[in-house]
Design a protein around this motif. Structure first.
Motif, short mmCIF file in Angstrom:
data_model
loop_
_atom_site.label_atom_id
_atom_site.label_comp_id
_atom_site.label_asym_id
_atom_site.label_seq_id
_atom_site.Cartn_x
_atom_site.Cartn_y
_atom_site.Cartn_z
N PRO A 152 0.94 -1.17 0.13
CA PRO A 152 0.09 -0.18 -0.12
C PRO A 152 0.89 1.19 0.08
CG PRO A 152 -0.01 -1.17 2.17
CD PRO A 152 0.78 -1.90 1.26
N ALA A 153 2.29 1.33 -0.01
CA ALA A 153 3.01 2.44 0.28
C ALA A 153 3.90 2.40 -0.89
CB ALA A 153 3.61 2.43 1.56
N TRP A 154 3.56 2.34 -2.10
CA TRP A 154 4.40 2.67 -3.41
C TRP A 154 4.67 4.20 -3.42
CZ3 TRP A 154 7.54 0.00 -6.65
CH2 TRP A 154 7.50 -1.44 -6.53
N PHE A 155 5.59 4.54 -4.04
CA PHE A 155 5.81 6.14 -4.52
C PHE A 155 5.64 5.98 -6.02
CE2 PHE A 155 7.38 8.17 -0.50
CZ PHE A 155 7.38 7.02 0.32
N PHE A 156 4.73 6.62 -6.44
CA PHE A 156 4.52 7.11 -7.79
C PHE A 156 4.86 8.32 -8.33
CE2 PHE A 156 1.76 3.26 -6.87
CZ PHE A 156 2.33 2.22 -7.78
N ILE A 167 14.98 17.05 -11.28
CA ILE A 167 15.36 15.81 -10.29
C ILE A 167 15.81 14.88 -11.14
CG2 ILE A 167 14.79 14.33 -8.49
CD1 ILE A 167 12.47 16.73 -7.96
N ALA A 168 17.00 14.26 -10.86
CA ALA A 168 17.79 13.37 -11.70
C ALA A 168 17.16 11.86 -11.36
CB ALA A 168 19.18 13.45 -11.98
N ALA A 169 17.48 11.65 -9.83
CA ALA A 169 17.39 10.30 -9.21
C ALA A 169 16.29 10.24 -8.22
CB ALA A 169 18.83 9.85 -8.43
N GLU A 170 15.92 8.93 -7.94
CA GLU A 170 14.92 8.62 -6.96
C GLU A 170 15.74 8.68 -5.53
OE1 GLU A 170 13.83 4.59 -7.90
OE2 GLU A 170 12.91 5.26 -9.50
N PRO A 171 14.93 9.27 -4.47
CA PRO A 171 15.65 9.87 -3.31
C PRO A 171 15.73 8.49 -2.71
CG PRO A 171 13.05 9.74 -3.22
CD PRO A 171 13.32 9.52 -4.84
N GLN A 172 16.98 8.47 -1.75
CA GLN A 172 17.36 7.45 -1.01
C GLN A 172 17.37 7.51 0.50
OE1 GLN A 172 19.00 4.56 -2.64
NE2 GLN A 172 18.14 5.69 -4.37
N GLU A 176 16.17 13.42 1.67
CA GLU A 176 16.27 13.61 0.28
C GLU A 176 14.97 13.74 -0.53
OE1 GLU A 176 20.11 10.56 -0.82
OE2 GLU A 176 18.82 10.99 -2.50
N PHE A 177 13.95 12.93 -0.15
CA PHE A 177 12.62 13.05 -0.44
C PHE A 177 12.22 14.44 -0.10
CE2 PHE A 177 8.00 11.97 0.31
CZ PHE A 177 7.86 11.87 -1.12
N LEU A 178 12.09 14.57 1.16
CA LEU A 178 11.55 16.20 1.17
C LEU A 178 12.48 17.14 0.48
CD1 LEU A 178 11.45 15.97 5.29
CD2 LEU A 178 9.52 15.99 3.55
N ALA A 179 13.71 17.14 0.34
CA ALA A 179 14.36 18.16 -0.48
C ALA A 179 13.59 18.12 -1.98
CB ALA A 179 15.74 17.87 -0.63
N GLN A 180 13.33 16.82 -2.36
CA GLN A 180 12.88 16.83 -3.76
C GLN A 180 11.53 17.60 -3.86
OE1 GLN A 180 12.88 12.80 -5.13
NE2 GLN A 180 15.18 12.87 -5.59
N LEU A 181 10.69 17.30 -2.85
CA LEU A 181 9.40 17.77 -2.78
C LEU A 181 9.45 19.43 -2.73
CD1 LEU A 181 7.57 15.77 -0.16
CD2 LEU A 181 7.01 15.66 -2.76
N ALA A 182 10.47 19.98 -2.13
CA ALA A 182 10.79 21.33 -2.26
C ALA A 182 11.21 21.62 -3.65
CB ALA A 182 11.93 21.62 -1.32
N LYS A 183 11.83 21.03 -4.17
CA LYS A 183 12.15 21.37 -5.49
C LYS A 183 11.11 21.48 -6.48
CE LYS A 183 16.94 19.72 -6.30
NZ LYS A 183 17.84 18.94 -6.83
N GLY A 299 9.99 2.83 -1.64
CA GLY A 299 10.52 3.36 -0.47
C GLY A 299 12.12 3.77 -0.52
N PHE A 300 12.71 4.05 0.40
CA PHE A 300 13.99 4.99 0.38
C PHE A 300 15.25 3.70 0.59
CE2 PHE A 300 11.01 8.15 2.21
CZ PHE A 300 10.70 8.61 1.46
N GLY A 301 16.04 3.53 -0.60
CA GLY A 301 17.15 2.67 -0.50
C GLY A 301 16.78 1.12 -0.48
N PRO A 302 17.73 0.69 -0.73
CA PRO A 302 17.71 -0.97 -1.19
C PRO A 302 17.10 -1.81 0.07
CG PRO A 302 20.09 -0.29 -0.86
CD PRO A 302 19.08 0.89 -0.77
N LYS A 303 17.10 -1.34 1.27
CA LYS A 303 16.70 -2.17 2.34
C LYS A 303 15.59 -1.57 3.18
CE LYS A 303 19.43 -5.56 2.78
NZ LYS A 303 18.49 -6.66 2.69
#
Lengths: 422, 298
Positions: A152-156, A167-172, A176-183, A299-303
């Motif tokens: 239920p918690a994918w980011f699209f 923004i070039a990369a997905e947030p880790q 980083e995610f909040l910074a992207q939202l600001a952008k 989610g953020f990062g590989p783990k």
């Protein structure tokens, strides 16, 4: 008890006034050799969903059964219909529930047949994720056949919007995610497409909870009801971090439907949405392709923890041999690899088992399937751990915190109280 | 009196009672029966299914410790007072307006009454768009050049309930108009002539003479509106879903949520009983006053 239920039957029907009346199709015992009739109540009524459920129906008919479709719009209405029909003595052969504690009461009252034979023959213990098993296996018996896994918690996110915001990369990380939202905000877009309905607020909160708080805290709070964990500074931080999203939501969000929020991402008006994988249906009906027009990350990062939810069929109690046979056949068919892939690819979910042919699934689903093989990343949906009543109380707490000018301290106390109040 | 006549009268009354049996059974089983059953469930620990145990008042205690329930009671009072007052005033004014022998009276009457004929689930969605700050009035005003225009009640914690008042008044005041108009039409033309001869201004006649004479119409309208207040549900669900947050929560929605979504029919039944008791507490004095008046032949 049984008598009380019977007596209550008529009244419960009267109470269920909102169009959830039983549509009487009596399941007559078939003569020998006749197809095994199975009346199935479910709430898959949207375009993609009915396409998906048709795959099950076809597979079941091919296996020698006869699928009698009883689609009821709206999950609550569908469940109310099921309850009324069970109470009224006209139970369906199978009925959809979420893979959660929604049907726990049924099991405790002895109103469901188990499908142990099918589960043992199909080695469910080995092929299904632990959280799904925990929801369906009660006192050593399998009381439901899981049919799909939803996260239920994918980011699209919209690739066009991300490009526009540079923004070039997905947030880790969450920061980083909040910074992207600001952008995204600086680029004149709605950063976060948000549907301000209680269940969507809860989904978003759970996503942030799992990411920021971590799996341990998540389980301590939702599974163990650990009051110390709820009152810990770490959990308070989760609440604070959750509310940071509020700055990136537009004024029109309260009451918005999830698909309207998805449409904002589809059109590139908004940057990103946190929603279950069923949102992919909206993208594909707008002819958008995962990985090309829109991106997805769980989610953020590989783990990052992967929250597991989904749907399951339960099988109301009956002593009619033909109906029991139909129930077992149904459980076998819907969990079979071929039907699973056919269903999941149209539903937007992932199959309940890993040993399937992935080629027809999109890249998000394939990613999900790969993740779910890693047991350490699986995290049960909070609805698997709490009763519908408690889930509702938590929703009330979160929606008040999100919408009102309430402090994190007060929300924390309310959250603790709601968890205690079972 | 001859014996034959007595017998005939008796047979008539027996037939009448027989004819009443279906209705009496409906009342006994469907209304009283469900009420008693709800009361029984409200003192049990029932969740998805009705339980036959007894837990005393614990559901009620839980209910009155539930902030959302208290808020919904508060909301329904605010909503009820404003809704009933606004409907009565606007409905009366519309009726007076139409009563001025205006042109195309039939067409106007239809227009005013039309909203009442529409389902609120559909119109509620339209109201939701009209009031949505990103789509509706606010956005239109801003596009027209009023860049500071602000009308975001529907997403405002403190104002959301008033948006529901606005939309439902829009829907129901036509009904009040129809009731009042029929009352106005029942007033003798001679009265107007007499008032004109005495040189009394029209508004004064309406306020001091006509309005008191409309008593029965007003009380009918009041009862209908009161019932709408108690069961207000669809308009809230269609417009705000009780939100933002729980700001526009109402008792009927609370009950439905716990009955179905939250699988807690014990608590939902307790809430229903509280709602019933509240209604009885309001209606009983009214009924008492009415019966007193009837005794006096008023």
């Amino acid at each position: 008890m049984k008598k009380a239920i019977k007596m209550a039957g008529a009244t419960a029907l009267a109470l269920a006034g909102c169009g959830a009346f039983a549509q009487g199709v009596p399941a007559a015992a078939p003569a020998a050799g006749a197809p095994l009739k199975a009346t199935v109540i479910h709430w898959w009524t949207s375009g993609g969903e009915s396409q998906a459920v048709k795959q099950f129906a076809d597979a079941y008919n091919k296996a020698g059964g006869q699928w009698i479709d009883q689609a009821v719009a709206g999950a609550e209405q569908a469940r109310a219909t099921t309850i009324n029909r069970i109470v009224g003595g006209n139970a369906p052969t199978a009925a959809q529930f979420n893979t959660s504690r929604q049907f726990r009461d049924f099991v405790e009252q002895g109103l469901l047949n188990n499908v142990d034979d099918v589960a043992i023959a199909g080695k469910w213990d080995q092929i299904m994720p632990a959280s799904i098993l925990a929801a369906i296996k009660i006192d050593g018996h399998f009381y439901a056949a899981p049919v799909d896994i939803h996260m239920p918690a994918w980011f699209f996110y919209s690739k066009a919007a991300y490009k526009k915001a540079g923004i070039a990369a997905e947030p880790q990380t969450y920061d980083e995610f909040l910074a992207q939202l600001a952008k995204l905000k600086a680029a004149g877009l709605v950063p976060l497409a948000f549907g301000g309905q209680v269940w969507q607020e809860k989904i978003t909160f759970d996503a942030i909870f799992a990411m920021v708080g971590g799996a341990d805290l998540y389980l301590k709070v939702y599974r163990d009801r650990d009051q110390k964990a709820v009152m810990s500074p770490a959990f308070k931080q989760v609440l604070v971090d959750f509310k940071k999203l509020k700055a990136f939501v537009d004024a029109g969000s309260p009451g918005r439907n999830w698909n309207d929020a998805t449409a904002m991402v589809v059109s590139g008006k908004a940057g990103v949405q946190i929603m279950g994988d069923w949102a992919k249906g909206e993208f594909s009906s707008a002819k958008q392709v995962a990985g090309k027009d829109f991106g997805c990350f769980p989610g953020f990062g590989p783990k990052a923890p992967y929250i597991v939810a989904g749907d399951a069929f339960v099988f109301p109690k009956t002593s009619n041999a033909a109906t029991i046979k139909a129930q077992k056949l149904l459980a076998t068919v819907v969990t079979s690899p071929a039907a699973q892939v056919a269903f999941s690819s149209r539903k937007g979910a992932i199959p309940i088992r890993g040993d399937v042919d992935e080629s027809s699934l999109d890249i998000c689903a394939r990613q999900g399937l790969a993740i779910i093989r890693d047991k350490s990343r699986q995290l049960p949906n909070s609805e698997m751990l709490a009763t519908p009543d408690t889930t509702g109380a938590l929703q009330d707490v979160l929606t008040n915190y999100w919408n009102k000018n309430q402090s994190a301290d007060d929300a924390q106390k309310a959250f603790a109280r709601a968890l205690k109040d079972e | 009196m001859t014996a034959a006549l007595v017998k005939k009268r008796q047979s008539v009354s027996v037939a009448a009672y027989i004819a009443l049996i279906p209705m009496a059974l409906t009342v006994l089983l469907a209304y009283l029966g469900t009420m008693l059953w709800t009361a029984r469930v409200s003192v049990s620990s029932s969740r998805t299914f009705p339980n036959s145990d007894f837990v005393g008042a614990s559901q009620y205690i839980r209910l009155f410790n539930n902030e959302r329930w208290l808020l919904s009671l508060q909301n329904v009072v605010v909503y009820g007072v404003l809704f009933i007052a606004a409907c009565l005033i606007i409905g009366f004014l519309l009726a007076v307006f139409i009563d001025q022998k205006v042109m195309a009276e039939g067409a106007l009457r239809t227009i005013f009454l039309y909203p009442y004929a529409m389902s609120f689930v559909a119109t509620g969605l339209i109201w939701q768009w009209i009031l949505n700050p990103e789509l509706g009035i606010q956005e239109v005003l801003r596009k027209l050049g009023f860049t500071e225009a602000k009308f975001d009640w529907i997403v405002d914690q403190d104002m959301a309930i008033y948006t529901i008042v606005i939309a439902t008044v829009w829907q129901a005041s036509g009904l009040v108009m129809a009731l009042m108009l029929s009352g106005l039409r029942g007033i003798d033309e001679e009265l107007w002539k007499a008032a004109r001869i005495d040189g009394i201004p029209r508004w004064r006649v309406y306020v001091s003479i006509v309005l008191p004479m409309l008593g029965p119409s007003v009380s009918t309208a009041f009862v209908l509106l009161f019932v709408m207040v108690v069961k207000v549900f669809d308009s809230v669900v269609a417009m705000t879903q009780g939100g933002p947050g729980t700001a526009s929560e109402v008792p009927a929605k609370f009950i439905m949520d716990y009955l179905f979504g939250r699988a807690n029919i014990g608590l939902a039944s307790a809430a229903s009983i509280v709602l019933l008791a509240t209604v009885l507490a309001i209606v009983a004095p009214l009924y008492y006053v009415r019966s007193r008046r009837a005794d006096k032949g008023m």
